[in-house]
Design an enzyme around this catalytic site. Sequence first.
Site, PDB file in Angstrom:
ATOM      1  N   LYS A 144      62.880 -21.808  51.323  1.00 31.06           N
ATOM      2  CA  LYS A 144      63.866 -21.128  50.892  1.00 31.06           C
ATOM      3  C   LYS A 144      64.962 -21.048  51.873  1.00 31.06           C
ATOM      4  O   LYS A 144      66.326 -21.273  51.410  1.00 31.06           O
ATOM      5  CB  LYS A 144      63.450 -19.727  50.441  1.00 31.06           C
ATOM      6  CG  LYS A 144      64.412 -18.914  50.057  1.00 31.06           C
ATOM      7  CD  LYS A 144      63.868 -17.275  50.075  1.00 31.06           C
ATOM      8  CE  LYS A 144      62.565 -17.194  49.439  1.00 31.06           C
ATOM      9  NZ  LYS A 144      62.171 -15.642  49.027  1.00 31.06           N
ATOM     10  N   LYS A 195      57.961 -13.874  58.378  1.00 35.79           N
ATOM     11  CA  LYS A 195      57.899 -12.636  57.568  1.00 35.79           C
ATOM     12  C   LYS A 195      57.016 -11.673  58.291  1.00 35.79           C
ATOM     13  O   LYS A 195      56.254 -11.846  59.148  1.00 35.79           O
ATOM     14  CB  LYS A 195      57.202 -13.014  56.070  1.00 35.79           C
ATOM     15  CG  LYS A 195      57.301 -12.281  54.943  1.00 35.79           C
ATOM     16  CD  LYS A 195      58.475 -12.280  54.297  1.00 35.79           C
ATOM     17  CE  LYS A 195      58.603 -11.088  53.257  1.00 35.79           C
ATOM     18  NZ  LYS A 195      59.948 -11.373  52.417  1.00 35.79           N
ATOM     19  N   GLY A 254      64.555  -6.513  54.777  1.00 32.44           N
ATOM     20  CA  GLY A 254      63.651  -5.661  54.079  1.00 32.44           C
ATOM     21  C   GLY A 254      63.021  -6.387  52.822  1.00 32.44           C
ATOM     22  O   GLY A 254      63.234  -7.613  53.083  1.00 32.44           O
ATOM     23  N   ASP A 255      62.036  -5.897  52.471  1.00 33.34           N
ATOM     24  CA  ASP A 255      61.356  -6.468  51.238  1.00 33.34           C
ATOM     25  C   ASP A 255      60.735  -5.195  50.443  1.00 33.34           C
ATOM     26  O   ASP A 255      61.114  -4.031  50.636  1.00 33.34           O
ATOM     27  CB  ASP A 255      60.098  -7.347  51.780  1.00 33.34           C
ATOM     28  CG  ASP A 255      59.585  -8.117  50.592  1.00 33.34           C
ATOM     29  OD1 ASP A 255      60.070  -9.080  50.095  1.00 33.34           O
ATOM     30  OD2 ASP A 255      58.411  -8.096  50.013  1.00 33.34           O
ATOM     31  N   THR A 286      69.965 -10.211  46.219  1.00 36.72           N
ATOM     32  CA  THR A 286      68.854 -11.182  45.245  1.00 36.72           C
ATOM     33  C   THR A 286      69.146 -11.135  44.061  1.00 36.72           C
ATOM     34  O   THR A 286      69.041 -12.007  43.586  1.00 36.72           O
ATOM     35  CB  THR A 286      67.495 -10.560  46.012  1.00 36.72           C
ATOM     36  OG1 THR A 286      67.716 -10.449  47.579  1.00 36.72           O
ATOM     37  CG2 THR A 286      66.424 -11.490  45.580  1.00 36.72           C
TER      38      THR A 286
HETATM   39  P1  NDP Z   1      61.226  -2.898  46.062  1.00 30.28           P
HETATM   40  O1  NDP Z   1      60.041  -2.285  46.909  1.00 30.28           O
HETATM   41  O2  NDP Z   1      62.639  -2.373  46.134  1.00 30.28           O
HETATM   42  O3  NDP Z   1      60.952  -2.848  44.460  1.00 30.28           O
HETATM   43  C1  NDP Z   1      59.552  -3.390  44.096  1.00 30.28           C
HETATM   44  C2  NDP Z   1      59.319  -3.023  42.738  1.00 30.28           C
HETATM   45  O4  NDP Z   1      58.188  -3.876  42.209  1.00 30.28           O
HETATM   46  C3  NDP Z   1      58.857  -1.852  42.458  1.00 30.28           C
HETATM   47  O5  NDP Z   1      59.405  -1.488  41.355  1.00 30.28           O
HETATM   48  C4  NDP Z   1      57.502  -1.481  42.683  1.00 30.28           C
HETATM   49  O6  NDP Z   1      56.954  -0.309  41.608  1.00 30.28           O
HETATM   50  C5  NDP Z   1      57.226  -2.969  41.810  1.00 30.28           C
HETATM   51  N1  NDP Z   1      55.807  -3.455  42.255  1.00 30.28           N
HETATM   52  C6  NDP Z   1      55.538  -3.635  43.476  1.00 30.28           C
HETATM   53  N2  NDP Z   1      54.337  -3.804  43.801  1.00 30.28           N
HETATM   54  C7  NDP Z   1      53.874  -3.813  42.557  1.00 30.28           C
HETATM   55  C8  NDP Z   1      52.388  -4.217  41.830  1.00 30.28           C
HETATM   56  N3  NDP Z   1      51.252  -4.626  42.819  1.00 30.28           N
HETATM   57  N4  NDP Z   1      52.396  -4.261  40.698  1.00 30.28           N
HETATM   58  C9  NDP Z   1      53.359  -3.748  39.877  1.00 30.28           C
HETATM   59  N5  NDP Z   1      54.658  -3.535  40.313  1.00 30.28           N
HETATM   60  C10 NDP Z   1      54.822  -3.544  41.710  1.00 30.28           C
HETATM   61  O7  NDP Z   1      61.151  -4.527  46.472  1.00 30.28           O
HETATM   62  P2  NDP Z   1      62.339  -5.688  46.038  1.00 30.28           P
HETATM   63  O8  NDP Z   1      62.869  -5.314  45.142  1.00 30.28           O
HETATM   64  O9  NDP Z   1      62.878  -5.854  47.381  1.00 30.28           O
HETATM   65  O10 NDP Z   1      61.282  -6.995  46.120  1.00 30.28           O
HETATM   66  C11 NDP Z   1      60.966  -7.291  44.776  1.00 30.28           C
HETATM   67  C12 NDP Z   1      60.463  -8.754  44.857  1.00 30.28           C
HETATM   68  O11 NDP Z   1      61.323  -9.482  45.122  1.00 30.28           O
HETATM   69  C13 NDP Z   1      59.426  -9.032  45.904  1.00 30.28           C
HETATM   70  O12 NDP Z   1      58.462 -10.023  45.557  1.00 30.28           O
HETATM   71  C14 NDP Z   1      60.033  -9.424  47.228  1.00 30.28           C
HETATM   72  O13 NDP Z   1      59.261 -10.369  48.036  1.00 30.28           O
HETATM   73  C15 NDP Z   1      61.069 -10.328  46.585  1.00 30.28           C
HETATM   74  N6  NDP Z   1      62.484 -10.544  47.269  1.00 30.28           N
HETATM   75  C16 NDP Z   1      62.845  -9.592  47.823  1.00 30.28           C
HETATM   76  C17 NDP Z   1      64.192  -9.611  48.346  1.00 30.28           C
HETATM   77  C18 NDP Z   1      65.015  -8.710  49.010  1.00 30.28           C
HETATM   78  O14 NDP Z   1      66.173  -8.948  49.248  1.00 30.28           O
HETATM   79  N7  NDP Z   1      64.695  -7.369  48.915  1.00 30.28           N
HETATM   80  C19 NDP Z   1      64.621 -11.196  48.770  1.00 30.28           C
HETATM   81  C20 NDP Z   1      63.833 -12.052  48.057  1.00 30.28           C
HETATM   82  C21 NDP Z   1      62.643 -11.814  47.414  1.00 30.28           C
HETATM   83  P3  NDP Z   1      56.832   1.003  42.372  1.00 30.28           P
HETATM   84  O15 NDP Z   1      58.331   1.408  42.688  1.00 30.28           O
HETATM   85  O16 NDP Z   1      55.902   1.775  41.502  1.00 30.28           O
HETATM   86  O17 NDP Z   1      56.101   0.504  43.758  1.00 30.28           O
END
Ligand code: NDP
Length: 453
Positions: free
Chosen positions: A116, A128, A167-168, A211
């Site tokens: 990526k 990571k 973050g993630d 993102t």
């Molecule tokens: P957040 O913690 O902000 O949000 C995650 C969301 O996904 C929440 O709504 C959470 O629900 C839900 N979630 C997490 N785990 C599960 C699960 N096992 N089953 C169902 N729902 C789930 O994370 P991000 O938005 O930052 O990240 C989301 C995805 O994007 C990840 O795969 C991450 O690796 C990827 N990503 C993020 C980047 C970034 O800049 N932040 C960059 C590139 C990729 P709940 O609130 O109930 O926990």
Amino acid sequence: MSVSKYVDKVLEKIVEETPGQTEFYQAVEEVLHSLSPLLEAEPKYDDFNILERIVIPERTIIFRVVWLDDAGKIQTNMGYRVEFNSAIGPYKGGLRFHPSVNLGIIKFLGFEQIFKNSLTGLNIGGGKGGSNFDPKGKSENEIMKFCQAFMSELYRHIGETKDIPAGDIGVGARELGYMFGQYKRLTGTFEGILTGKGLNWGGSLVRKEATGFGSVYFAEEMFNKRGDSLKGKLASVSGSGNVATYTIQKLYDMEAIPVTCSDSRGMIYHKSGINLDTLKIIKEVDRKCLSEYAKLHKDATYIPVHQYPEGRNAVWSVPVQAAFPSATQNELNLEDVKTLHKNGCQLICEGANMPSTLAAVDYIVNSDILYGPAKAANAGGVATSQLEMSQNASMQKWSFADVDNKLRTIMKSIFNISYETSKEFNDEGNLVLGANIAGFRKVADSMIDQGAV
Ligand code: NDP
């Protein structure tokens, strides 16, 4: 040895040497198999043992995190930082705090991050990290204590030109703030060792949105190539965190209508369109469950996870023309994708990392659905992190429009390089192949240049 035998040998070796890392094998398998046309054309990658080397992290740091909860009890968690590949730049990649975190998950994320980051065209290597700490149900004080304890070990491994986390899942501005504060306290320096920082202390405009915005820009490029656009399309989005929220926001900017969002407890279907203000208040400000949304919007439906059809994610049962998985890995399986297809879905764009199972990817690639694989479609976050590092290094602050324009240009260029590479290998439009080969080639060639290291 034939290419497929070479790939199988490497896959067998990682299963043998690193047992139990299922998600990591899945990520490696997806990448290595799609590299076959390149490996056939260029025997040098075999000669220099690139595959064997690229699947092993340069360094894996595992540590104990010890912190005091509000009751005065000592708690422990596992901490990880996987410094995967520094062939083209310092390690860069986020930190995830979630109870499901283990070494295999961090390795899958770190492995994906290598390619990526390469695709962004910027000089950043792959890494990571994270912890199995669960932020849910913890007080502000406990979150701070944990972040400080986590950084008390991590600080000795990171640095502006060495390894720069972000973050993630479970790590946003609040957690990054506590970790940055602890780094400063331990080292007495104010350095850009993290990205996604607060705007008052070195952060970049658009990093928070990057993102999600980037994923929608990527989707628009895919539609444009087909002479179409997002305008007027219904879209389903999973998740309601950072990526999902800003995907929804940008979909509205593009005049599409996002009708779903979800969290780990359930999903919302709002036919007239998700209300962005309500979503931000519930998730970003109040940090509550999405069931609250349906209490405020009587025309919206809330479906709790226990009412989802067996083995399925109900988000993907809603008829839409475009789908944006933006929550977590393996949240879209073969049955889900068949349902989307049957209901007229024309595009799937991955905001989350590895949200589709291998069987789902296989189905999509062999269908007429446009497919934006995660390592291309969600690279906007890390690209903007690099823009944050550039601003820190030059002590500048760019405007929102400036950073947003740069982000859109980067997403366009990631689409173009992935598309052109798919054409080069006679599989026009297969962006899985295009993105994997384009990302891999730059890293592998740099590894060859740098010798046996
Ligand atoms: P957040 O913690 O902000 O949000 C995650 C969301 O996904 C929440 O709504 C959470 O629900 C839900 N979630 C997490 N785990 C599960 C699960 N096992 N089953 C169902 N729902 C789930 O994370 P991000 O938005 O930052 O990240 C989301 C995805 O994007 C990840 O795969 C991450 O690796 C990827 N990503 C993020 C980047 C970034 O800049 N932040 C960059 C590139 C990729 P709940 O609130 O109930 O926990």
